[in-house]
Design an enzyme around this catalytic site. Structure first.
Site, PDB file in Angstrom:
ATOM      1  N   ARG A   1      49.342 101.016  -1.044  1.00  0.00           N
ATOM      2  CA  ARG A   1      48.479 101.044   0.156  1.00  0.00           C
ATOM      3  C   ARG A   1      49.254 101.623   1.336  1.00  0.00           C
ATOM      4  NH1 ARG A   1      46.192  95.328   1.588  1.00  0.00           N
ATOM      5  NH2 ARG A   1      44.827  95.718  -0.190  1.00  0.00           N
TER       6      ARG A   1
ATOM      7  N   ARG B   1      49.284  93.451   9.227  1.00  0.00           N
ATOM      8  CA  ARG B   1      48.751  94.518   8.358  1.00  0.00           C
ATOM      9  C   ARG B   1      48.269  95.706   9.193  1.00  0.00           C
ATOM     10  NH1 ARG B   1      47.110  92.620   3.157  1.00  0.00           N
ATOM     11  NH2 ARG B   1      48.572  91.003   2.548  1.00  0.00           N
TER      12      ARG B   1
ATOM     13  N   LYS C   1      49.360  86.811   5.444  1.00  0.00           N
ATOM     14  CA  LYS C   1      48.967  88.086   6.055  1.00  0.00           C
ATOM     15  C   LYS C   1      48.404  87.853   7.453  1.00  0.00           C
ATOM     16  CE  LYS C   1      45.837  88.917   2.757  1.00  0.00           C
ATOM     17  NZ  LYS C   1      44.625  89.243   1.983  1.00  0.00           N
TER      18      LYS C   1
ATOM     19  N   LYS D   1      46.041  89.879  10.493  1.00  0.00           N
ATOM     20  CA  LYS D   1      45.237  91.085  10.764  1.00  0.00           C
ATOM     21  C   LYS D   1      44.837  91.189  12.236  1.00  0.00           C
ATOM     22  CE  LYS D   1      43.571  91.353   6.080  1.00  0.00           C
ATOM     23  NZ  LYS D   1      42.438  91.339   5.151  1.00  0.00           N
TER      24      LYS D   1
ATOM     25  N   CYS E   1      34.110  96.284  -2.692  1.00  0.00           N
ATOM     26  CA  CYS E   1      35.572  96.276  -2.883  1.00  0.00           C
ATOM     27  C   CYS E   1      35.897  96.871  -4.263  1.00  0.00           C
ATOM     28  CB  CYS E   1      36.091  94.849  -2.774  1.00  0.00           C
ATOM     29  SG  CYS E   1      35.566  93.836  -4.156  1.00  0.00           S
TER      30      CYS E   1
ATOM     31  N   CYS F   1      41.731  95.125  -9.698  1.00  0.00           N
ATOM     32  CA  CYS F   1      42.100  93.959  -8.899  1.00  0.00           C
ATOM     33  C   CYS F   1      42.337  92.727  -9.780  1.00  0.00           C
ATOM     34  CB  CYS F   1      41.014  93.663  -7.876  1.00  0.00           C
ATOM     35  SG  CYS F   1      41.414  92.223  -6.881  1.00  0.00           S
TER      36      CYS F   1
ATOM     37  N   CYS G   1      34.783  88.836  -5.709  1.00  0.00           N
ATOM     38  CA  CYS G   1      35.217  87.431  -5.612  1.00  0.00           C
ATOM     39  C   CYS G   1      35.073  87.009  -4.160  1.00  0.00           C
ATOM     40  CB  CYS G   1      36.656  87.285  -6.112  1.00  0.00           C
ATOM     41  SG  CYS G   1      37.884  87.868  -4.940  1.00  0.00           S
TER      42      CYS G   1
ATOM     43  N   CYS H   1      36.797  91.114   0.383  1.00  0.00           N
ATOM     44  CA  CYS H   1      37.496  92.281   0.923  1.00  0.00           C
ATOM     45  C   CYS H   1      36.553  93.319   1.524  1.00  0.00           C
ATOM     46  CB  CYS H   1      38.353  92.907  -0.166  1.00  0.00           C
ATOM     47  SG  CYS H   1      39.640  91.791  -0.741  1.00  0.00           S
TER      48      CYS H   1
END
Ligand code: SRM
Length: 544
Positions: free
Chosen positions: A75, A144, A207, A209, A428, A434, A469, A473
């Site tokens: 990424r 991120r 993480k 954001k 996603c 994934c 899930c 995302c």
């Protein structure tokens, strides 16, 4: 000293003993193996690399007792989704050489490569950096990719350059350890003392954001960010920023202690104080965020547990001054920036819909080839949007016709030929890449939309998002209509979010088989058509 607190998660221990993000990456890279050991994969994430395996072949390989088909996702970090044409072509050629032939635009305005094999990691990372693009900190427990409205600096109605600010914020929070450059770029060892003054040895608990928006354009979904920053204007010039804290969408099915949460209104800051304030917020997460349970470690849980007033007081003591109150915002709006638009100068930008962010060639559409031809011929600047779309910017008036012809030749979607339903959809990656996917998403949504179009619902204006899930995302809990995977081929259907991105949706149909998703959605749409008030939006109709 490594983190030796016995209550801390294994990730904390690994980070603390990784020697500032080195771990055993270098040693394992030199081995002739298809994958890294689990401990090393945790450190790799900070470098922008995820170890994955092809889930389509997983079961078969397990039954044959052979290794999984390991591959890597890489990424990039592109604050505000900005790239030059030259950088885009660089990434395109890296994609051709090392990945699965698809440049994948993400919901946070970056590009991902999938399907890279271990033996090609070094070359791939090296070439990405030669294009002056980094991957450092695009994953892992750091700040991120910083998102921002991709066109605010070129839009004639806007005078705030959030993109420049996104870059500054991103630079400010970049890890300082030289591990990344040492391993992937120049091989030079750090001869001085390694320091990570902001993050410390164990980095953040989770993480983090940051997203920048304007009230008239909340395309980044500012309420879902750990810190949402909203530019406030006064007399057409920038006055300062409202700060929201503690947004986040991921949760686990049947675990009510995990939940999606909208950011809480914290304060207003002047432009000069923004970055310092963000830094102090990050340090509060660093010092008080959970490190014993990764499912309770995001900033949202700290704010939920301690309360926004506790957080405000902590922040005031760290900034050394009283915080100004949050300014009232009447309305939010969202634009997808698709189609041709005049810029501030005599130039134009063109937003193109890319289904689920997948820049690739198929039998039907040669999107990757077409975009490459346009960028090679006209060198537009590139902007990626938080809706997984692409914008070609700084185009001269006289080039518009020729660009339109290339778009037609390669059958790239335009605003004229994509339905409203598809235009406002996102999914996603989910299967097969994934590791967390419970069900299909981007491989399933296009045909769900095909079916709904055939049934005559294509022109409904609603945001439709699907995720494999509940990590969400594709920001599914904010959608007017959301489809969330619960297990193989089973989904919950959610409704009631809004287009402006200020409200969460709720489950309205549970445990639906994949083959019944279309008919269940059609039923919801039919009821809405029959019973709505004039001009009532789908999400508003189903909000209760
Ligand atoms: Fe995400 C994890 C893909 C945006 C919430 N996300 C993952 C991983 C890396 C799976 C994993 O940990 O092994 C997925 C890789 C799939 C693949 O094969 O590529 C993945 N997330 C994505 C992307 C590519 C989806 C997309 O369709 O574009 C987005 C990459 C953004 C980027 O460029 O940085 C992406 N992820 C999001 C968003 C939306 C956003 O940030 O705007 C969210 C919801 C907001 C939030 O963070 O709460 C999101 N991803 C998660 C979570 C749940 C985190 C949580 O604390 O609740 C996970 C799982 C985790 O971190 O443990 C996750």
């Amino acid at each position: 000293m490594p983190d030796e607190n016995p209550e801390h998660t294994k990730e904390e221990i690994i980070k603390g003993s990784s020697n500032y993000l080195r771990g055993d990456i270098k040693e394992e890279l030199s081995k002739d193996t298809s994958h890294f050991k689990e401990e090393t994969t945790k450190v790799l994430k900070f470098h922008g690399i995820y170890q994955q395996d092809n889930r389509d072949t997983r079961m078969q390989r397990v039954s044959q007792k052979i290794d999984k088909e390991y591959m890597f996702m890489i990424r990039t970090k592109l604050p505000g989704g900005q790239l030059t044409g030259e950088q885009y072509l660089g990434l395109n050629s890296i994609c051709d050489k090392y990945s699965n032939q698809t440049l994948r635009i993400t919901t946070r305005q970056t590009i991902q490569f999938h399907g890279v094999i271990k033996g090609d990691l070094n070359k791939t990372l090296n070439e990405i950096n030669q294009s002056l693009v980094i991957t450092y900190g695009s994953c892992g427990d750091t700040v991120r990719n910083v998102t921002a409205c991709p066109v605010c600096d070129i839009d004639p109605d806007c005078s705030i350059n959030l993109n420049k600010l996104a870059q500054e914020i991103s630079n400010h929070f970049l890890p300082k350890s030289r591990a990344y450059y040492e391993i992937w770029i120049d091989g030079e060892k750090n001869t001085g003392i390694e320091q990570e003054p902001l993050y410390g040895k164990t980095y953040l608990p989770r993480k983090f954001k940051i997203g920048l928006a304007l009230p008239h354009d909340n395309c980044v979904d500012v309420f879902i960010q750990d810190v949402g920053v909203v530019g406030i204007c006064h007399d057409k010039s920038l006055w300062g920023f409202n700060i929201l804290v503690g947004g986040g969408l991921g949760y686990t099915h049947k675990k009510p202690e995990t939940f999606p949460r909208l950011g809480s209104e914290l304060c207003f800051v002047t432009p000069e104080r923004l970055i310092k304030t963000l830094e102090k917020i990050v340090t509060i997460h660093r010092d008080y965020g959970g490190r014993v349970n990764r499912k309770h470690a995001r900033l949202k849980y700290l704010i939920e547990d301690k309360g926004i007033n506790w957080f405000r007081t902590k922040l005031e003591s760290r900034t050394g001054s009283k915080l100004e109150p949050f300014k009232k915002i009447q309305n939010y709006n969202v634009y997808d920036h698709l189609g041709w638009h005049n810029q501030k100068s005599d130039l134009w930008y063109l937003g193109l819909f890319i289904e689920n962010g997948k820049i690739c060639d198929s039998d039907k559409r040669k999107i990757k080839t077409g975009l490459k031809e346009i960028v090679e011929k006209f060198s537009p600047d590139i902007r990626l949007t938080p809706q997984q779309n692409i914008i070609l910017a700084n185009i001269k008036e006289e080039h518009k016709d020729e660009i339109n012809k290339i778009i037609e030749k390669y059958k790239i979607y335009t605003v004229e030929n994509v339905s409203n339903l598809r235009r406002n959809s996102m999914a996603c990656p989910a299967l097969p890449t994934c590791g967390l996917a419970l069900a299909e998403a981007e491989r399933a949504l296009p045909s769900i939309i095909d079916e709904l179009e055939k049934l005559g619902y294509g022109e409904e204006m609603l945001s439709l998002r699907m995720s494999g899930c509940p990590n969400s995302c594709s920001r599914t809990p904010m959608a007017e209509l959301g489809i969330i995977g619960i297990s193989t081929n089973r989904y919950n259907i959610h409704a009631g979010g809004n287009f402006e991105g200020t409200r969460l949706n709720k489950i309205c149909k549970e445990n639906i088989l994949g083959k019944s998703v279309v008919s269940e959605i059609a039923r919801l749409l039919e009821t809405y058509r029959e019973k709505r008030n004039p001009n009532e939006r789908f999400g508003d109709f189903y909000q209760d």
